[in-house]
Design a protein around this motif. Structure first.
Motif, PDB file in Angstrom:
ATOM      1  N   ASN A  79       0.858  -1.186   0.000  1.00 52.35           N
ATOM      2  CA  ASN A  79       0.000   0.000   0.000  1.00 52.35           C
ATOM      3  C   ASN A  79       0.896   1.238   0.000  1.00 52.35           C
ATOM      4  O   ASN A  79       1.571   1.507   0.993  1.00 52.35           O
ATOM      5  CB  ASN A  79      -0.901  -0.007   1.236  1.00 52.35           C
ATOM      6  CG  ASN A  79      -1.936   1.094   1.215  1.00 52.35           C
ATOM      7  OD1 ASN A  79      -1.754   2.104   0.533  1.00 52.35           O
ATOM      8  ND2 ASN A  79      -3.011   0.906   1.960  1.00 52.35           N
ATOM      9  N   PRO A  80       0.929   2.010  -1.094  1.00 50.76           N
ATOM     10  CA  PRO A  80       1.852   3.157  -1.176  1.00 50.76           C
ATOM     11  C   PRO A  80       1.508   4.272  -0.205  1.00 50.76           C
ATOM     12  O   PRO A  80       2.330   5.179   0.021  1.00 50.76           O
ATOM     13  CB  PRO A  80       1.705   3.618  -2.627  1.00 50.76           C
ATOM     14  CG  PRO A  80       0.342   3.168  -3.029  1.00 50.76           C
ATOM     15  CD  PRO A  80       0.103   1.890  -2.307  1.00 50.76           C
ATOM     16  N   ILE A  81       0.320   4.246   0.370  1.00 46.56           N
ATOM     17  CA  ILE A  81      -0.083   5.293   1.319  1.00 46.56           C
ATOM     18  C   ILE A  81       0.571   5.073   2.681  1.00 46.56           C
ATOM     19  O   ILE A  81       0.832   6.020   3.419  1.00 46.56           O
ATOM     20  CB  ILE A  81      -1.616   5.325   1.459  1.00 46.56           C
ATOM     21  CG1 ILE A  81      -2.269   5.512   0.088  1.00 46.56           C
ATOM     22  CG2 ILE A  81      -2.057   6.429   2.400  1.00 46.56           C
ATOM     23  CD1 ILE A  81      -1.854   6.785  -0.621  1.00 46.56           C
ATOM     24  N   ARG A  82       0.843   3.824   2.996  1.00 43.52           N
ATOM     25  CA  ARG A  82       1.396   3.510   4.317  1.00 43.52           C
ATOM     26  C   ARG A  82       2.916   3.597   4.291  1.00 43.52           C
ATOM     27  O   ARG A  82       3.579   2.968   3.467  1.00 43.52           O
ATOM     28  CB  ARG A  82       0.982   2.095   4.743  1.00 43.52           C
ATOM     29  CG  ARG A  82      -0.519   1.912   4.929  1.00 43.52           C
ATOM     30  CD  ARG A  82      -0.821   0.462   5.230  1.00 43.52           C
ATOM     31  NE  ARG A  82      -2.263   0.221   5.330  1.00 43.52           N
ATOM     32  CZ  ARG A  82      -2.812  -0.984   5.347  1.00 43.52           C
ATOM     33  NH1 ARG A  82      -2.022  -2.064   5.277  1.00 43.52           N
ATOM     34  NH2 ARG A  82      -4.116  -1.132   5.435  1.00 43.52           N
ATOM     35  N   GLU A  83       3.450   4.342   5.222  1.00 46.01           N
ATOM     36  CA  GLU A  83       4.900   4.486   5.330  1.00 46.01           C
ATOM     37  C   GLU A  83       5.562   3.152   5.641  1.00 46.01           C
ATOM     38  O   GLU A  83       6.642   2.845   5.131  1.00 46.01           O
ATOM     39  CB  GLU A  83       5.234   5.507   6.413  1.00 46.01           C
ATOM     40  CG  GLU A  83       6.732   5.652   6.712  1.00 46.01           C
ATOM     41  CD  GLU A  83       7.523   6.086   5.491  1.00 46.01           C
ATOM     42  OE1 GLU A  83       8.692   5.680   5.369  1.00 46.01           O
ATOM     43  OE2 GLU A  83       6.967   6.838   4.671  1.00 46.01           O
ATOM     44  N   ARG A  84       4.898   2.348   6.453  1.00 46.59           N
ATOM     45  CA  ARG A  84       5.470   1.043   6.822  1.00 46.59           C
ATOM     46  C   ARG A  84       5.606   0.151   5.591  1.00 46.59           C
ATOM     47  O   ARG A  84       6.621  -0.513   5.411  1.00 46.59           O
ATOM     48  CB  ARG A  84       4.582   0.390   7.868  1.00 46.59           C
ATOM     49  CG  ARG A  84       5.104  -0.926   8.424  1.00 46.59           C
ATOM     50  CD  ARG A  84       4.282  -1.342   9.639  1.00 46.59           C
ATOM     51  NE  ARG A  84       4.713  -2.637  10.140  1.00 46.59           N
ATOM     52  CZ  ARG A  84       4.208  -3.796   9.743  1.00 46.59           C
ATOM     53  NH1 ARG A  84       3.256  -3.813   8.811  1.00 46.59           N
ATOM     54  NH2 ARG A  84       4.639  -4.938  10.243  1.00 46.59           N
TER      55      ARG A  84
END
Length: 257
Positions: A79-84
């Protein structure tokens, strides 16, 4: 295509697993994290993750469901939105190199001295009542029971006086060693503690008095072998029995004035 989740009924789960095992009509499964536990099907060899699981242990468990017999492959849709997720993507190779080291430690240490102190009375009595009691009956003393203090004191006598080999300190320590895996290096500090407590329990049972000495509400209260172990804790009666319980007593009805 079928579903495996917490909302799936047991019957549907069974049907899905049977189809997967026998090359049935199910060609694929959409699943939650429940797939990471107990789905042991050798022919599965493709898995797609929709985002990185929050737990490293869950990631390892889930991804190991495939490729169990044949070569398998796992696709990860980050998921590119999540930094992790972006971090796992950037350091993908290094992340897998140290994957096992990032698994969170369990809350309970198997060889914890405090855990052993709490569970020892129950494990000890379980062995006495299952193995020792069977030997007691085989020696011709049925239906006498080692839960009775006086019978246990007879069993603890020497072999020449009618005692039992299975409840001698050496036999009890051997059985407890198997239960607590004391042959492992991690149990080095636990071994002498078990040895000390087993001998304390045996000495306490041998020195105990009458088994029905206590009284409650004017009536004698039976006390068995477990009440005379002389240890800090009594045998646990449930997995929630980790703290001091609150006693409840039924009182006689009183007339209102």
């Amino acid at each position: 295509m079928r579903e495996l989740s917490g909302d799936t009924s047991f019957d549907d789960v069974r049907i899905t697993l049977d189809h997967l095992m026998d090359s049935g009509e199910t060609e694929g499964v959409i699943a939650t994290s429940m797939v990471s536990h107990g789905v042991d099907i050798d022919r599965l060899n493709v898995m797609v993750f929709n985002g990185m699981p929050k737990s490293m242990a869950e990631y390892i468990q889930a991804s190991s469901r495939i490729g169990r017999r044949y070569l398998g492959i796992v696709f990860m849709i980050f998921n590119p939105i999540r930094e992790r997720d972006r971090s796992h993507f950037r350091y993908h190779a290094k992340f897998h190199e140290y994957l096992d080291r990032m698994v969170e430690p369990v809350a309970i240490n198997r060889w914890s001295s405090n855990a052993a102190r709490k569970t020892l009375p129950g494990v000890l009595m379980a062995y006495v009542l299952q193995v020792g009691n069977r030997d007691f009956w085989d020696s011709g003393r049925a239906p006498a029971h080692l839960h009775d203090l006086s019978k246990m004191q007879v069993a603890l006598r020497g072999a020449d006086a009618g005692g039992l080999e299975s409840v001698r300190a050496e036999s009890l320590l051997e059985a407890l060693g198997e239960a607590y895996l004391t042959d492992r290096d991690e149990a080095e500090e636990l071994r002498p503690e078990l040895d000390e407590r087993v001998h304390v329990a045996i000495d306490s049972i041998r020195a105990a008095g009458a088994a029905a000495s206590a009284a409650l509400g004017g009536r004698p209260q039976y006390r068995g072998t477990a009440d005379y172990l002389g240890l800090e804790y009594t045998p646990m009666i449930s997995l929630r029995d980790i703290a001091e319980g609150i006693p409840f007593y039924v009182l006689a009805d009183r007339k209102r004035s």
